[in-house]
Design a protein around this motif. Sequence first.
Motif, PDB file in Angstrom:
ATOM      1  N   SER A  43      40.322  45.448  29.701  1.00 29.02           N
ATOM      2  CA  SER A  43      40.452  46.217  30.933  1.00 29.02           C
ATOM      3  C   SER A  43      40.676  47.686  30.592  1.00 29.02           C
ATOM      4  O   SER A  43      41.357  48.006  29.615  1.00 29.02           O
ATOM      5  N   TYR A  45      42.408  50.722  32.427  1.00 35.54           N
ATOM      6  CA  TYR A  45      43.270  51.019  33.571  1.00 35.54           C
ATOM      7  C   TYR A  45      43.234  52.507  33.918  1.00 35.54           C
ATOM      8  O   TYR A  45      43.089  53.364  33.039  1.00 35.54           O
ATOM      9  N   ARG A  68      41.285  49.177  37.888  1.00 37.57           N
ATOM     10  CA  ARG A  68      40.874  48.907  36.512  1.00 37.57           C
ATOM     11  C   ARG A  68      39.402  48.514  36.498  1.00 37.57           C
ATOM     12  O   ARG A  68      38.841  48.060  37.509  1.00 37.57           O
ATOM     13  N   ARG A  70      36.950  45.897  34.258  1.00 39.42           N
ATOM     14  CA  ARG A  70      37.203  44.729  33.410  1.00 39.42           C
ATOM     15  C   ARG A  70      35.908  44.071  32.959  1.00 39.42           C
ATOM     16  O   ARG A  70      34.921  44.000  33.711  1.00 39.42           O
ATOM     17  N   GLU A  82      37.945  46.674  39.738  1.00 38.26           N
ATOM     18  CA  GLU A  82      38.913  45.904  40.514  1.00 38.26           C
ATOM     19  C   GLU A  82      40.045  46.805  41.003  1.00 38.26           C
ATOM     20  O   GLU A  82      40.479  47.717  40.305  1.00 38.26           O
ATOM     21  N   SER A  95      37.124  43.483  44.348  1.00 38.17           N
ATOM     22  CA  SER A  95      36.282  43.801  43.199  1.00 38.17           C
ATOM     23  C   SER A  95      34.893  44.255  43.627  1.00 38.17           C
ATOM     24  O   SER A  95      34.448  43.996  44.751  1.00 38.17           O
TER      25      SER A  95
END
Length: 224
Positions: A43, A45, A68, A70, A82, A95
């Motif tokens: 991920s 962030y 984030r 992913r 997401e 998402s």
Amino acid sequence: MQLRHEYKYYLNYHDYFVIKSRLSAVMQADTHVSSDGKYLIRSLYFDNYSDKALREKINGVSNREKFRIRCYNSDYDFIRLEKKLKMAGLGTKISAKLTREETQRIIDNDIEFMKDSHQALVVELYEKMKFQALRPKTIVDYTREPFIYDAGNVRVTLDYNIRTGLNSIDMLNPYVPTVPTDEGLIILEVKYDNFLPDVIRDIVQMKNREVSAFSKYASCRKFF
């Protein structure tokens, strides 16, 4: 928007092996796992110049959000943007799909294309990058063993080998250097909708262990 109950426990190795054995007997493995029952998660962030997301998590702010990007098992053909939301102790996730090229452009702060996206979440991230100085902050890697149970829409995961890319945001580079954050740390995470079936509650109930507010992002940010 379905809000879900979420809670976490710290596990030691003995706990891990006992609970994994019990989960395997009752729950199904997630269909996306490899033959060993695991997958690798990476991920990237986001946070702003004042580390708003980090500070809200540390301070226990009830209503908060976190963005984030992913991917799984270094598969850059399947990438998701997401947004995780916490509201009064309950959680949910929104998402949107991203391509590898779009992801790289976001990393490079080449974001003007995002405002014309047909995906509302992409447009929202654009606005927050443009007007709230939201930026990619750090890479978080870990191994996950996920289990699912239809009744209650239950998902139980075992997460470990948590690593951070420190200041690196080069998410699409499989060789980016990472370092471990908490050696030997294993996190049991339980998520469910309106109820947790007794058979699952009995398995995951940990004697002499309190529910944890552990955050992988916060753990990876402790280095800088």
